[in-house]
Design a protein around this motif. Structure first.
Motif, PDB file in Angstrom:
ATOM      1  N   LEU A  25       0.851  -1.187   0.000  1.00  0.00           N
ATOM      2  CA  LEU A  25       0.000   0.000   0.000  1.00  0.00           C
ATOM      3  C   LEU A  25       0.883   1.231   0.000  1.00  0.00           C
ATOM      4  O   LEU A  25       1.876   1.304   0.742  1.00  0.00           O
ATOM      5  N   GLY A  26       0.529   2.206  -0.828  1.00  0.00           N
ATOM      6  CA  GLY A  26       1.291   3.440  -0.920  1.00  0.00           C
ATOM      7  C   GLY A  26       0.402   4.662  -0.794  1.00  0.00           C
ATOM      8  O   GLY A  26      -0.714   4.683  -1.330  1.00  0.00           O
ATOM      9  N   VAL A  27       0.892   5.665  -0.072  1.00  0.00           N
ATOM     10  CA  VAL A  27       0.172   6.917   0.119  1.00  0.00           C
ATOM     11  C   VAL A  27       1.141   8.054  -0.192  1.00  0.00           C
ATOM     12  O   VAL A  27       2.299   8.029   0.250  1.00  0.00           O
ATOM     13  N   SER A  28       0.689   9.050  -0.947  1.00  0.00           N
ATOM     14  CA  SER A  28       1.557  10.165  -1.322  1.00  0.00           C
ATOM     15  C   SER A  28       0.795  11.478  -1.226  1.00  0.00           C
ATOM     16  O   SER A  28      -0.438  11.515  -1.334  1.00  0.00           O
ATOM     17  N   PHE A  29       1.574  12.545  -1.035  1.00  0.00           N
ATOM     18  CA  PHE A  29       1.026  13.895  -0.907  1.00  0.00           C
ATOM     19  C   PHE A  29       2.009  14.848  -1.550  1.00  0.00           C
ATOM     20  O   PHE A  29       3.223  14.737  -1.338  1.00  0.00           O
ATOM     21  N   SER A  30       1.513  15.812  -2.347  1.00  0.00           N
ATOM     22  CA  SER A  30       2.408  16.724  -3.054  1.00  0.00           C
ATOM     23  C   SER A  30       1.774  18.103  -3.166  1.00  0.00           C
ATOM     24  O   SER A  30       0.542  18.258  -3.076  1.00  0.00           O
ATOM     25  N   ARG A  31       2.657  19.087  -3.393  1.00  0.00           N
ATOM     26  CA  ARG A  31       2.239  20.470  -3.616  1.00  0.00           C
ATOM     27  C   ARG A  31       3.098  21.066  -4.716  1.00  0.00           C
ATOM     28  O   ARG A  31       4.332  21.001  -4.668  1.00  0.00           O
ATOM     29  N   PHE A  32       2.443  21.629  -5.718  1.00  0.00           N
ATOM     30  CA  PHE A  32       3.128  22.301  -6.811  1.00  0.00           C
ATOM     31  C   PHE A  32       2.570  23.712  -6.938  1.00  0.00           C
ATOM     32  O   PHE A  32       1.356  23.903  -7.132  1.00  0.00           O
ATOM     33  N   GLY A  33       3.434  24.723  -6.792  1.00  0.00           N
ATOM     34  CA  GLY A  33       2.940  26.090  -6.865  1.00  0.00           C
ATOM     35  C   GLY A  33       4.028  27.100  -6.610  1.00  0.00           C
ATOM     36  O   GLY A  33       5.227  26.785  -6.562  1.00  0.00           O
ATOM     37  N   ALA A  34       3.603  28.331  -6.440  1.00  0.00           N
ATOM     38  CA  ALA A  34       4.515  29.451  -6.192  1.00  0.00           C
ATOM     39  C   ALA A  34       3.870  30.391  -5.186  1.00  0.00           C
ATOM     40  O   ALA A  34       2.640  30.476  -5.083  1.00  0.00           O
ATOM     41  N   ASP A  35       4.708  31.094  -4.452  1.00  0.00           N
ATOM     42  CA  ASP A  35       4.249  32.020  -3.409  1.00  0.00           C
ATOM     43  C   ASP A  35       4.821  33.413  -3.670  1.00  0.00           C
ATOM     44  O   ASP A  35       5.790  33.579  -4.422  1.00  0.00           O
ATOM     45  N   ASP A  36       4.190  34.410  -2.985  1.00  0.00           N
ATOM     46  CA  ASP A  36       4.653  35.805  -3.035  1.00  0.00           C
ATOM     47  C   ASP A  36       4.748  36.327  -4.476  1.00  0.00           C
ATOM     48  O   ASP A  36       5.767  36.900  -4.895  1.00  0.00           O
ATOM     49  N   ILE A  37       3.694  36.119  -5.233  1.00  0.00           N
ATOM     50  CA  ILE A  37       3.640  36.611  -6.609  1.00  0.00           C
ATOM     51  C   ILE A  37       3.053  38.024  -6.593  1.00  0.00           C
ATOM     52  O   ILE A  37       1.905  38.222  -6.163  1.00  0.00           O
ATOM     53  N   PRO A  38       3.792  39.045  -7.017  1.00  0.00           N
ATOM     54  CA  PRO A  38       3.241  40.423  -6.997  1.00  0.00           C
ATOM     55  C   PRO A  38       2.196  40.612  -8.099  1.00  0.00           C
ATOM     56  O   PRO A  38       2.322  40.067  -9.202  1.00  0.00           O
ATOM     57  N   TYR A  39       1.159  41.401  -7.798  1.00  0.00           N
ATOM     58  CA  TYR A  39       0.138  41.694  -8.789  1.00  0.00           C
ATOM     59  C   TYR A  39      -0.477  43.057  -8.481  1.00  0.00           C
ATOM     60  O   TYR A  39      -0.385  43.578  -7.373  1.00  0.00           O
ATOM     61  N   ILE A  40      -1.123  43.616  -9.490  1.00  0.00           N
ATOM     62  CA  ILE A  40      -1.788  44.924  -9.371  1.00  0.00           C
ATOM     63  C   ILE A  40      -3.229  44.743  -9.812  1.00  0.00           C
ATOM     64  O   ILE A  40      -3.495  44.216 -10.903  1.00  0.00           O
ATOM     65  N   ARG A  41      -4.145  45.137  -8.978  1.00  0.00           N
ATOM     66  CA  ARG A  41      -5.560  45.047  -9.337  1.00  0.00           C
ATOM     67  C   ARG A  41      -5.880  46.022 -10.466  1.00  0.00           C
ATOM     68  O   ARG A  41      -5.231  47.054 -10.634  1.00  0.00           O
ATOM     69  N   GLU A  42      -6.886  45.679 -11.228  1.00  0.00           N
ATOM     70  CA  GLU A  42      -7.278  46.509 -12.357  1.00  0.00           C
ATOM     71  C   GLU A  42      -7.781  47.870 -11.874  1.00  0.00           C
ATOM     72  O   GLU A  42      -8.641  47.946 -10.992  1.00  0.00           O
ATOM     73  N   GLY A  43      -7.216  48.909 -12.434  1.00  0.00           N
ATOM     74  CA  GLY A  43      -7.596  50.273 -12.065  1.00  0.00           C
ATOM     75  C   GLY A  43      -6.743  50.893 -10.995  1.00  0.00           C
ATOM     76  O   GLY A  43      -6.841  52.109 -10.746  1.00  0.00           O
ATOM     77  N   GLU A  44      -5.894  50.109 -10.309  1.00  0.00           N
ATOM     78  CA  GLU A  44      -5.034  50.645  -9.264  1.00  0.00           C
ATOM     79  C   GLU A  44      -3.742  51.178  -9.871  1.00  0.00           C
ATOM     80  O   GLU A  44      -3.242  50.642 -10.875  1.00  0.00           O
TER      81      GLU A  44
END
Length: 436
Positions: free
Chosen positions: A101-120
């Motif tokens: 029996l095998g169990v696995s857990f993973s996370r793929f992603g990125a953090d602290d991505i700068p963005y600007i809201r529309e109109g700001e």
């Protein structure tokens, strides 16, 4: 009239259900499940389906759980482009009757991505709003040996996507491996036999059709180099067109299926070569795509005291920057115990089930020999002095005395016992001559 109304009602209900649950067929739904977590398989061109013993590859080859002897915990970390990271962890638990029996857990992603809201307005300095996106995957795999040479594995994956809108994904895979001969295996993967489906927060539903892959592996021991060569190959998909050109050249048209263009289908495969030394070091090289040599991969692995395995992989790409991958596997049982003599056989020993003396003790054969050969009449002749051996009358007298009663027919009794003792005298004489 009532029957017509009932049929019309059923038709309208089915039409409403089909429109409510309409799904869009796409390519690559839940593509995060196709990422390579293990450094060993990544260094071999990501031919994961052919690689056995890499418990970080449970997303692809769950059949290897049938060979699990001990509990293993594995971890890997990969740094991709633009600070995107992929972290993976798995645990393997052996079960009775050649199961695992095998169990696995993973996370793929990125953090602290700068963005600007529309109109700001654009902020000054580094005072940006930040966000994160990630794919979380949880998998459960099970493997079992069906017959002597056939292993089967089933895996189920659940994906949760946290982006601008959340989504849930699901996929079921089935893999099998058959031993053709010693150290020669063929494996198959039916990816998405449940279909790979994704449901978004907006109500949109996407799915990808099943796909089938084929893989081969072969081992060649080399005694003079104190190790063994392992060759791995994994094919492209059978059922669908696939973009196999990593350089993103729009003028080239690749990805034909095997019945459309066999050479193009073969070029879409991947593979690698591994040399495993007897003392635990492994060197690897491979190609993640046979269409270009710019997809070369390389790496190494080291087994420390049987309970710790460290692997490293380098992956090049014709467009993006290279990728470095590190993985570690640890066995709590082997940390404090020696390897078991019992348990599942290795892939080489399973094909060579020879008859040993432990199964049939040598004492049984000795008893049969004692029953067949007349040892009793020979012992008195061998125990006597060499002077008495020369006269045949002296040899027969003690041998026939206990067998015959005190009658007058003693000289007539044994012409037969004299025959086996007759060749004994020249054997003793020749031994004496050799000793002299």
């Amino acid at each position: 009239m009532k029957k017509f109304i009932s049929l019309r009602t059923c038709f309208l209900a089915c039409a409403f259900a089909s429109s409510a649950f309409a799904a869009d067929r796409v390519v690559g739904a839940n593509a995060t499940l196709d990422m390579e977590p293990g450094a060993r398989s990544a260094a071999l061109g990501s031919a994961t389906l052919a690689v056995e013993g890499d418990y970080l590859g449970l997303l692809t080859n769950a059949y290897q759980l049938s060979q699990a002897k001990y509990m293993w915990a594995s971890f890997s970390h990969t740094a991709y482009y633009e600070d995107t990271k992929y972290d993976y962890a798995s645990m393997v638990i052996p079960l009775p009757k050649n199961q695992g029996l095998g169990v696995s857990f993973s996370r793929f992603g990125a953090d602290d991505i700068p963005y600007i809201r529309e109109g700001e307005p654009v902020p000054e300095g580094s005072d940006y709003n930040t966000l994160s996106y990630a794919d979380w995957v949880f998998s459960v795999a099970w493997g079992r040996r069906i017959i002597d040479r056939l292993d089967l594995g089933i895996a189920f994956h659940v994906l949760y996507r946290d982006m601008d809108q959340t989504g849930w994904g699901f996929r079921g895979d089935a893999s099998a491996r058959y031993q053709i001969m010693d150290d020669f295996y063929v494996a198959g993967l039916l990816k998405g036999w449940t279909s790979s489906a994704t449901s978004w927060e907006s109500g949109e539903f996407e799915y990808s059709a099943p796909e089938f892959y084929l893989a081969l592996s072969y081992g060649l021991p080399v005694q003079y180099l104190y190790g063994k060569f392992n060759f791995y190959w994994q094919s492209a998909g059978f059922f669908h067109h696939d973009a196999r050109d990593l350089d993103f050249d729009e003028d080239t048209h690749g990805g034909d299926r095997i019945w459309e263009d066999p050479l193009d289908w073969l070029s879409g495969g991947r593979g690698g070569v591994e040399f495993a030394f007897d003392f635990g070091l492994k060197l690897r090289v491979g190609l993640s795509s046979f269409t270009t040599f710019k997809s070369v991969t390389a790496g190494a692995g080291l087994t420390i005291a049987n309970f710790l395995v460290v692997d490293y992989a380098f992956e090049s790409h014709p467009v993006f920057s290279p990728v470095h991958r590190v993985s570690v596997s640890f066995s709590p049982y082997l940390f404090g115990h020696k390897p078991k003599k019992e348990g599942h056989l290795s892939k080489t020993d399973a094909a060579k089930k020879l008859v040993t003396e432990d199964e049939f003790p040598a004492d049984e054969f000795v008893e049969e020999r004692v029953e067949e050969t007349p040892v009793a009449p020979v012992k008195p002749a061998l125990n006597e002095a060499p002077e008495k051996v020369e006269s045949p009358k002296v040899e027969t007298a003690p041998a026939t005395a206990p067998a015959s009663a005190p009658t007058a027919t003693t000289p007539v009794t044994p012409a037969a016992p004299i025959a086996p003792t007759a060749p004994a005298t020249p054997i003793i004489e020749t031994d004496d001559e050799i000793l002299e």
